[in-house]
Design a protein around this motif. Structure first.
Motif, PDB file in Angstrom:
ATOM      1  N   HIS A 135       0.803  -1.224   0.000  1.00 18.50           N
ATOM      2  CA  HIS A 135       0.000   0.000   0.000  1.00 18.50           C
ATOM      3  C   HIS A 135       0.833   1.270   0.000  1.00 18.50           C
ATOM      4  N   TRP A 167      -5.791   1.776 -11.807  1.00 20.85           N
ATOM      5  CA  TRP A 167      -5.159   1.016 -10.747  1.00 20.85           C
ATOM      6  C   TRP A 167      -6.007  -0.207 -10.468  1.00 20.85           C
ATOM      7  N   ARG A 208      -6.791  -3.261  -7.324  1.00 21.25           N
ATOM      8  CA  ARG A 208      -6.625  -3.701  -5.940  1.00 21.25           C
ATOM      9  C   ARG A 208      -6.956  -5.185  -5.906  1.00 21.25           C
ATOM     10  N   LEU A 217      -7.075   2.267  -0.777  1.00 25.89           N
ATOM     11  CA  LEU A 217      -6.658   1.882   0.562  1.00 25.89           C
ATOM     12  C   LEU A 217      -7.822   1.641   1.507  1.00 25.89           C
ATOM     13  N   VAL A 245       1.040   3.240  -3.259  1.00 21.65           N
ATOM     14  CA  VAL A 245      -0.138   3.893  -3.823  1.00 21.65           C
ATOM     15  C   VAL A 245      -0.124   5.361  -3.451  1.00 21.65           C
ATOM     16  N   ASP A 246      -0.262   6.221  -4.451  1.00 21.60           N
ATOM     17  CA  ASP A 246      -0.332   7.645  -4.165  1.00 21.60           C
ATOM     18  C   ASP A 246      -1.345   8.303  -5.092  1.00 21.60           C
ATOM     19  N   TYR A 296      -6.035   8.112  -6.401  1.00 21.42           N
ATOM     20  CA  TYR A 296      -6.592   6.771  -6.212  1.00 21.42           C
ATOM     21  C   TYR A 296      -6.465   6.268  -4.783  1.00 21.42           C
ATOM     22  N   ALA A 297      -5.525   6.810  -4.033  1.00 25.92           N
ATOM     23  CA  ALA A 297      -5.217   6.268  -2.715  1.00 25.92           C
ATOM     24  C   ALA A 297      -6.453   6.144  -1.833  1.00 25.92           C
ATOM     25  N   ASP A 298      -7.308   7.151  -1.833  1.00 23.74           N
ATOM     26  CA  ASP A 298      -8.489   7.122  -0.978  1.00 23.74           C
ATOM     27  C   ASP A 298      -9.397   5.944  -1.309  1.00 23.74           C
TER      28      ASP A 298
END
Length: 181
Positions: A21, A150, A152, A33, A24-25, A28-30
């Motif tokens: 994790h 991205w 996940r 994650l 990830v920046d 998209y991070a919100d």
């Protein structure tokens, strides 16, 4: 909806680099994650119900994106591929894979149809997400969402049985604030 054991899920994503994790920046991070459920968060952020379309489901060999997670097994598992859309735009393309032992213990997975997987998992006791990994190069071969998305990848333990999920997020999500939840 197509229900077939003949229609394979696109398996050309076998060279994907999965990252922790911390990698990830950006916008998209919100979304990436978030350990909670994606469907209700998306609905809350859009202010409307999202459409869940089942693209395929049926018994298949383990998809290549699970290769480093699933020991090789001769039995077929249950695969389900869906998209979540709103206003004609696909925001999420997801695939889940339940190995043979998991599907034997949880036959309800075969009858989810257009119901969200996360909602069903949330109702089960002794169910948790055990790991997540992320990739911004998982797009290769995925034509269900716009390019540069991205992904996940999650592993759930469902009452002692593994369930694998991959969610490809559209770049359009980067412009949508996720409601707290």
């Amino acid at each position: 909806m197509t229900i077939s054991s003949e229609t394979p899920i696109d398996d050309s994503r076998d060279q994907v680099l999965w990252q922790p994790h911390a990698a990830v920046d950006g916008h998209y991070a919100d979304w990436l994650l978030r350990r909670g459920l994606l469907t209700p968060d998306l609905q809350a952020s859009l202010g409307e119900a999202v459409a869940i379309d089942v693209l395929s489901e049926g018994y298949r060999s383990a998809p290549s994106w699970t290769a480093d997670l699933v020991p090789s097994e001769p039995a077929l598992g249950w695969c389900r591929e869906i998209t979540m859309s709103f206003g004609g735009r696909v925001y999420v393309h997801a695939e889940c894979y339940a190995p043979a032992a998991t599907i034997r213990a949880h036959r309800w997975l075969e009858s989810l149809g257009a119901k969200p997987l996360g909602g069903a998992l949330a109702e089960l006791p002794d169910t948790r997400r055990t790991s997540m990994a992320f990739s911004n190069d998982a797009q290769a071969g995925n034509t269900r969402v716009e390019s540069s998305a991205w992904a996940r990848r999650s592993v759930f333990e469902v009452q002692g049985h593994p369930l694998f999920l991959i969610e490809y997020l559209s770049p359009a999500l980067a412009g949508i604030s996720r409601e707290a939840g």
